[in-house]
Write an enzyme that holds these catalytic residues in place. Sequence first.
Site, mmCIF file in Angstrom:
data_model
loop_
_atom_site.group_PDB
_atom_site.id
_atom_site.type_symbol
_atom_site.label_atom_id
_atom_site.label_comp_id
_atom_site.label_asym_id
_atom_site.label_seq_id
_atom_site.Cartn_x
_atom_site.Cartn_y
_atom_site.Cartn_z
ATOM 1 N N HIS A 156 24.641 -19.500 115.864
ATOM 2 C CA HIS A 156 25.444 -18.411 115.270
ATOM 3 C C HIS A 156 24.565 -17.202 114.925
ATOM 4 O O HIS A 156 24.898 -16.431 114.028
ATOM 5 C CB HIS A 156 26.191 -18.854 114.012
ATOM 6 C CG HIS A 156 26.945 -20.140 114.168
ATOM 7 N ND1 HIS A 156 28.263 -20.191 114.539
ATOM 8 C CD2 HIS A 156 26.543 -21.438 114.031
ATOM 9 C CE1 HIS A 156 28.652 -21.462 114.615
ATOM 10 N NE2 HIS A 156 27.617 -22.235 114.315
ATOM 11 N N SER A 277 12.935 8.364 124.125
ATOM 12 C CA SER A 277 14.174 9.113 123.911
ATOM 13 C C SER A 277 13.883 10.584 124.132
ATOM 14 O O SER A 277 12.763 11.051 123.905
ATOM 15 C CB SER A 277 14.658 8.881 122.483
ATOM 16 O OG SER A 277 15.426 9.971 122.039
ATOM 17 N N LYS A 283 10.888 6.522 119.617
ATOM 18 C CA LYS A 283 11.594 5.456 120.332
ATOM 19 C C LYS A 283 10.799 4.803 121.452
ATOM 20 O O LYS A 283 10.025 5.440 122.149
ATOM 21 C CB LYS A 283 12.887 6.021 120.924
ATOM 22 C CG LYS A 283 13.883 6.437 119.870
ATOM 23 C CD LYS A 283 14.628 5.262 119.315
ATOM 24 C CE LYS A 283 15.947 5.151 120.033
ATOM 25 N NZ LYS A 283 16.684 3.976 119.630
ATOM 26 N N GLU A 290 18.242 -3.833 129.132
ATOM 27 C CA GLU A 290 19.634 -3.390 128.953
ATOM 28 C C GLU A 290 20.338 -3.220 130.297
ATOM 29 O O GLU A 290 21.513 -3.554 130.452
ATOM 30 C CB GLU A 290 19.672 -2.069 128.185
ATOM 31 C CG GLU A 290 19.251 -2.203 126.737
ATOM 32 C CD GLU A 290 19.061 -0.824 126.089
ATOM 33 O OE1 GLU A 290 20.061 -0.243 125.673
ATOM 34 O OE2 GLU A 290 17.911 -0.348 126.047
#
Length: 457
Positions: A156, A277, A283, A290
């Site tokens: 979980h 970024s 970043k 992804e």
Amino acid sequence: MPKLWAGRTSGVTDSVADDFNSSIRFDCKMYKQDITGSMAHAAMLGAKGIISRQESEQLIDGLQGILDDLESGALEIDLSCEDIHMFVEQVLTARLGDVGRKLHTARSRNDQVALDLRMYLRGQIDEITELVKDVLKAIVDQAEENRGVIMPGYTHLQRAQPILFSHHLMAYAMMLLRDLDRLADCRKRMNLSPIGCCALAGTTYDTDRRFEAERLGFDGVVQNSIDGVSDRDFCLELMSCLSLLMMHLSRFSEEIILWASWEFKFIELSDAYTTGSSIMPQKKNPDMAELVRGKTGRVYGDLMGLLTTLKGLPLAYNKDMQEDKEAVFDAVDTVKMCLKVFAPMLATLSTKPENMKKAAQGGFINATDLADYLVKKGMPFRSAYKISGQIVAKCIAEGYVLETLPLSEYQAFSLLFGEDLYSEIDLTACVEKRISEGGTSAASVEAQIAYVKEKLA
Ligand code: ARG
């Protein structure tokens, strides 16, 4: 120019209809399979006396010339042709004259395209198999380099029990081994030759399908000519295998993304597999992971698209089936790209064992071991479970962890507690006690690594 199939009709078609109908933009990928398939066909026609030996040799030489010229760049694929089959036949006829017109004896584009596609895709399965093995090698290397590193195992997404990082990695290795198995199994059914099924009903010529099948490296021939030209199960099976493979890579990517976040910081990705970024200078984004996660949807879409295309088709060939190639090529190309970036991304990431350990220390993930301690001293598991839960609640309320709660406090819950409880709930001990087959102890994980390495060898 009128089509090669001009006859019943003028063969002159509307240019929009031509574009709509044409598949050469994508089936040109199969030029090599188309040509080698035709060479085997020409050889069979000659061997069976359907054309003369000399004609057979002329065709084979002519086809070899086309292949050489395509590979050297001397010949370019003419995108105004309807498909790759027509292109090759057209060039051959232009070069050889009437002999070229004999190649298509005892054959149809229906069995030809099925042949080309099976040959092309079995080669792709072999390439994908090697790429999956590269990922497996990267997994094994990381597991070996990070021997003994403890992290929290989750259920979980809540901290559950301490595990070895290498144990977690080996879970992915097992998934990929199953993917390899599935690909090999899919390849078995794919590797049967449909050539000789002709349009749908077989042929009146005295052909030898097994001669062609053997030359082209097939294990046998498909048994029913109608099935041979209508079947695209081999595409669907492959896309199903690829969908599962992508699902595995996607779950792994999701964890890599989480682990690379400041909230976890279990790993650091190599700069080579991250991006910055355009506005936020701090970043370091895990774009590769992804994209692998994102492209999974696209591979599922390819599978669903073709399943839907095929569901209402009467036997045998229908032009709808031309839609098979873009879907299956896209799935194959996408998976290959993902695997090519995934293996080095994995191989170059560095781990942060101290952060994993810290996370493992702070979530009462040794509470099961505390309960097991009481069970070993004679208490029924359900009672031990309840007391351990109450102790966790007390620790949370008063700012302790199980390791720091004094013995006197433990003994207020049960007199079965003794000084030895602290060594029982030590994280390394918790891991090392899990010696059950497939469990997280170092010995068990070593056995898993050895199992994977043996499969790879
Ligand atoms: N380009 C076609 C395809 O991909 C080849 C088969 C054409 N067969 C036919 N009967 N029109 O399916």
